[in-house]
Scaffold this motif. Structure first.
Motif, PDB file in Angstrom:
ATOM      1  N   GLY A 215       1.166  -1.075   0.401  1.00  0.00           N
ATOM      2  CA  GLY A 215      -0.087   0.018   0.057  1.00  0.00           C
ATOM      3  C   GLY A 215       0.286   0.870  -0.021  1.00  0.00           C
ATOM      4  O   GLY A 215       0.527   2.608   0.764  1.00  0.00           O
ATOM      5  N   ILE A 216       1.774   0.987  -0.804  1.00  0.00           N
ATOM      6  CA  ILE A 216       2.918   1.974  -0.618  1.00  0.00           C
ATOM      7  C   ILE A 216       2.358   2.323  -2.025  1.00  0.00           C
ATOM      8  O   ILE A 216       2.436   2.033  -2.942  1.00  0.00           O
ATOM      9  N   PRO A 217       2.617   4.504  -2.476  1.00  0.00           N
ATOM     10  CA  PRO A 217       3.405   4.812  -3.751  1.00  0.00           C
ATOM     11  C   PRO A 217       4.144   3.785  -4.765  1.00  0.00           C
ATOM     12  O   PRO A 217       5.030   3.463  -4.245  1.00  0.00           O
ATOM     13  N   LEU A 218       4.181   3.912  -6.211  1.00  0.00           N
ATOM     14  CA  LEU A 218       5.085   3.444  -7.460  1.00  0.00           C
ATOM     15  C   LEU A 218       6.038   4.355  -7.160  1.00  0.00           C
ATOM     16  O   LEU A 218       5.987   5.565  -7.770  1.00  0.00           O
ATOM     17  N   GLN A 219       7.164   3.621  -6.894  1.00  0.00           N
ATOM     18  CA  GLN A 219       8.005   4.726  -6.377  1.00  0.00           C
ATOM     19  C   GLN A 219       9.454   3.612  -7.225  1.00  0.00           C
ATOM     20  O   GLN A 219      10.333   3.420  -6.376  1.00  0.00           O
ATOM     21  N   PHE A 220       9.424   3.388  -8.693  1.00  0.00           N
ATOM     22  CA  PHE A 220      10.263   2.806  -9.645  1.00  0.00           C
ATOM     23  C   PHE A 220      12.390   3.148  -9.371  1.00  0.00           C
ATOM     24  O   PHE A 220      13.257   2.881  -9.203  1.00  0.00           O
ATOM     25  N   GLU A 221      11.761   4.832  -9.407  1.00  0.00           N
ATOM     26  CA  GLU A 221      13.160   5.441  -8.945  1.00  0.00           C
ATOM     27  C   GLU A 221      13.894   5.120  -7.569  1.00  0.00           C
ATOM     28  O   GLU A 221      15.612   5.142  -7.597  1.00  0.00           O
ATOM     29  N   LYS A 222      13.377   4.228  -6.853  1.00  0.00           N
ATOM     30  CA  LYS A 222      14.104   3.392  -5.706  1.00  0.00           C
ATOM     31  C   LYS A 222      14.593   2.295  -5.478  1.00  0.00           C
ATOM     32  O   LYS A 222      15.592   2.675  -4.821  1.00  0.00           O
ATOM     33  N   ALA A 223      14.095   2.431  -7.031  1.00  0.00           N
ATOM     34  CA  ALA A 223      14.387   0.417  -6.569  1.00  0.00           C
ATOM     35  C   ALA A 223      16.312   0.493  -7.284  1.00  0.00           C
ATOM     36  O   ALA A 223      16.716   1.010  -7.957  1.00  0.00           O
ATOM     37  N   PHE A 224      16.352  -0.606  -6.382  1.00  0.00           N
ATOM     38  CA  PHE A 224      18.071  -0.832  -7.088  1.00  0.00           C
ATOM     39  C   PHE A 224      17.721  -2.210  -7.423  1.00  0.00           C
ATOM     40  O   PHE A 224      17.100  -2.787  -7.480  1.00  0.00           O
ATOM     41  N   THR A 225      18.618  -1.874  -8.890  1.00  0.00           N
ATOM     42  CA  THR A 225      18.450  -2.514  -9.887  1.00  0.00           C
ATOM     43  C   THR A 225      20.429  -3.185 -10.362  1.00  0.00           C
ATOM     44  O   THR A 225      21.118  -2.236 -10.702  1.00  0.00           O
ATOM     45  N   GLU A 226      19.550  -4.235 -10.642  1.00  0.00           N
ATOM     46  CA  GLU A 226      21.273  -4.655 -10.833  1.00  0.00           C
ATOM     47  C   GLU A 226      21.283  -5.894 -11.799  1.00  0.00           C
ATOM     48  O   GLU A 226      19.942  -6.715 -11.770  1.00  0.00           O
ATOM     49  N   GLY A 227      22.103  -6.220 -13.024  1.00  0.00           N
ATOM     50  CA  GLY A 227      22.268  -7.189 -13.551  1.00  0.00           C
ATOM     51  C   GLY A 227      22.265  -8.067 -13.868  1.00  0.00           C
ATOM     52  O   GLY A 227      22.878  -8.807 -12.909  1.00  0.00           O
ATOM     53  N   ILE A 228      22.428  -9.279 -15.272  1.00  0.00           N
ATOM     54  CA  ILE A 228      23.084 -10.811 -14.908  1.00  0.00           C
ATOM     55  C   ILE A 228      24.124 -10.959 -15.775  1.00  0.00           C
ATOM     56  O   ILE A 228      24.708 -11.362 -16.165  1.00  0.00           O
ATOM     57  N   THR A 229      24.784  -9.847 -16.228  1.00  0.00           N
ATOM     58  CA  THR A 229      25.300  -9.282 -17.760  1.00  0.00           C
ATOM     59  C   THR A 229      26.853  -9.289 -16.879  1.00  0.00           C
ATOM     60  O   THR A 229      27.851 -10.416 -16.833  1.00  0.00           O
ATOM     61  N   ALA A 230      27.093  -9.452 -15.056  1.00  0.00           N
ATOM     62  CA  ALA A 230      28.048 -10.104 -15.254  1.00  0.00           C
ATOM     63  C   ALA A 230      28.393 -10.664 -14.230  1.00  0.00           C
ATOM     64  O   ALA A 230      29.813 -11.463 -13.538  1.00  0.00           O
TER      65      ALA A 230
END
Ligand code: HSE
Length: 436
Positions: A215-230
């Motif tokens: 029940g929180i606002p959508l906050q994509f900019e605060k997500a920590f994101t790391e991919g699979i390329t490494a």
């Protein structure tokens, strides 16, 4: 009763699949919805392309605004995706008093707060089941099926392309680029596949899941994101030796300090069901206070799997069309005036365990130095393996698993370890979750 008229924006993988399912299963769908559902109009970038669907009886146009503004359209399916024109189209549909079903995770994760507010003002519904985990009804499960619970955390494999790549690399030793090309040919990948492999697509989906779970606002900019390329083959192999699999997970967890919102490759024990979710399949594990853990599994991408979610939303719209807007299921599961601004934690505040791999000189005292730096930051070592140097090499690989620690402490310890003259290159780190 008159049929409900659908306008489809985009006739690619998901649009074409949705037209097919609506036509093929029209009778069953009408029995469920209580009314016939027909596609009256559709837009596509080009009208001469070969399509996966039969467009007989559908008025086609290259201008999607013609569909959104048409009088013979009651519900708009936004299946163009991306952030270019989709937002304007959806806002125009809302302004025209039309309900919208979308599969667009970027649109909802980035602009959902604004879109839902406008939709509520107009008394129209925006449904987005197909935006997360393809055909799995995970939004409905969390928003409606678990509404008696306090959700504590959820963890999911929510990008089919990434999981397909990791699976093929592990099982068949295939090359990353080669598997990605196949995922693109199968219609799994995003228009820009870096969204899949860098975790952006998964972060869009996780943002949506976290909002409806907590029940929180959508906050994509605060997500920590790391991919699979490494991720390297060695990491996959060492993880298996230690009894773990590497999966690209989206994790949302409610803690006393705030919400963890993170997407990254993760070691998980090989006996967990999630560790055995392979190929394009997705799965989401939700841990809630009353029911405990529940697991949702299914195809995460592909034409008809995603269409299954789109059409289910269409049926929900048709059933609720004549209802009082106040009494409909809220867009983000919680009533709009009950959404709480619980802080999303910074990456340094995350708490997790780690897999570390480092290359060290084969000399006495090196491991003691490494252990000391970890201990100085209160990081306990759970397991350690040391690989003998290759013939003629003077350095060896050391692999460690740690207990839970704060990311801030791990960042500091890694910086100190990397500064040692006996350590070459960077320390590789992959986060580890037991998912208990
Ligand atoms: N590119 C996405 C995936 C499509 O691979 O999961 C479904 O959202």
């Amino acid at each position: 009763m008159k049929p409900v008229r659908i306008g489809v924006l985009g006739l690619g993988t998901v649009g074409g699949g949705s037209v097919n399912v609506l036509k093929r299963n029209a009778e069953e769908i009408a029995r469920r919805a209580g009314r016939d559902i027909i596609v009256t109009r559709a837009s596509a970038r080009s009208l001469d392309r070969e399509r996966i669907c039969d467009t007989t009886g559908i008025e086609l146009t290259t201008d999607p605004f013609n569909v959104v503004n048409a009088d013979d359209v009651d519900v708009v399916l936004e299946l163009i995706g991306g952030e270019t024109i989709a937002k304007d189209l959806v806002l125009q549909a809302i302004a025209n008093g039309k309900h919208v079903v979308t599969a667009n995770k970027a649109l909802i994760a980035l602009h959902g707060n604004e879109i839902f507010a406008k939709a509520s003002e107009q008394g129209v519904m925006i449904l987005f089941e197909a935006a997360v985990a393809g055909g799995i009804p995970i939004i409905k499960a969390i928003r409606e099926g678990l509404s008696g619970n306090q959700i504590e955390w959820l963890a999911g494999i929510i990008n089919g392309t990434g999981n397909f790549i990791l699976t093929e690399m592990r099982d068949k030793g295939r090359d990353f680029a080669d598997v990605l090309a196949e995922a693109q040919a199968l219609g799994y990948a995003e228009a820009d596949p870096t969204f899949d492999v860098e975790g952006i697509d998964a972060a869009h989906k996780l943002t949506i899941l976290a909002s409806i779970a907590f029940g929180i606002p959508l906050q994509f900019e605060k997500a920590f994101t790391e991919g699979i390329t490494a991720i390297t083959r060695e990491d996959v192999q060492y993880a298996e030796e230690l009894g773990y699999r590497i999966k690209h997970l989206g994790i949302a967890r409610k803690t006393e300090q705030g919400i963890e919102l993170r997407v990254h490759p993760t070691l998980i024990p090989e006996r967990r069901l999630l560790a055995n979710v392979d190929g394009v399949m997705n799965a989401v594990l939700v841990n809630a206070d009353a029911v405990g853990p529940t697991l949702y599994y299914g195809a995460g991408a592909g034409a008809e799997a995603t269409a299954s979610a789109v059409v289910a939303d269409v049926v929900d719209v048709v059933r609720a069309m004549t209802s009082d807007p106040e009494n409909r299921v809220p867009h983000l599961a919680f009533q709009a005036d009950a959404i709480k601004d619980i802080p999303v934690l910074e990456s340094e505040q995350l708490t997790t365990a780690y897999y570390l791999r480092l290359t060290a000189e084969d000399k006495p005292g090196v491991l003691a130095d490494v252990s000391r730096f970890l201990a100085n930051h209160n990081i306990s070592i759970e397991a350690l393996i040391q690989k003998e140097p290759e013939q003629g090499e003077s350095s060896l690989s050391v692999i460690m698993l740690t207990q839970l620690t704060q990311e801030k402490e791990m960042n500091a310890a890694i910086a100190e370890i990397e500064a040692l003259s006996t350590i070459s290159g960077n320390v590789s780190r992959i986060r580890l979750e037991t998912l208990k």
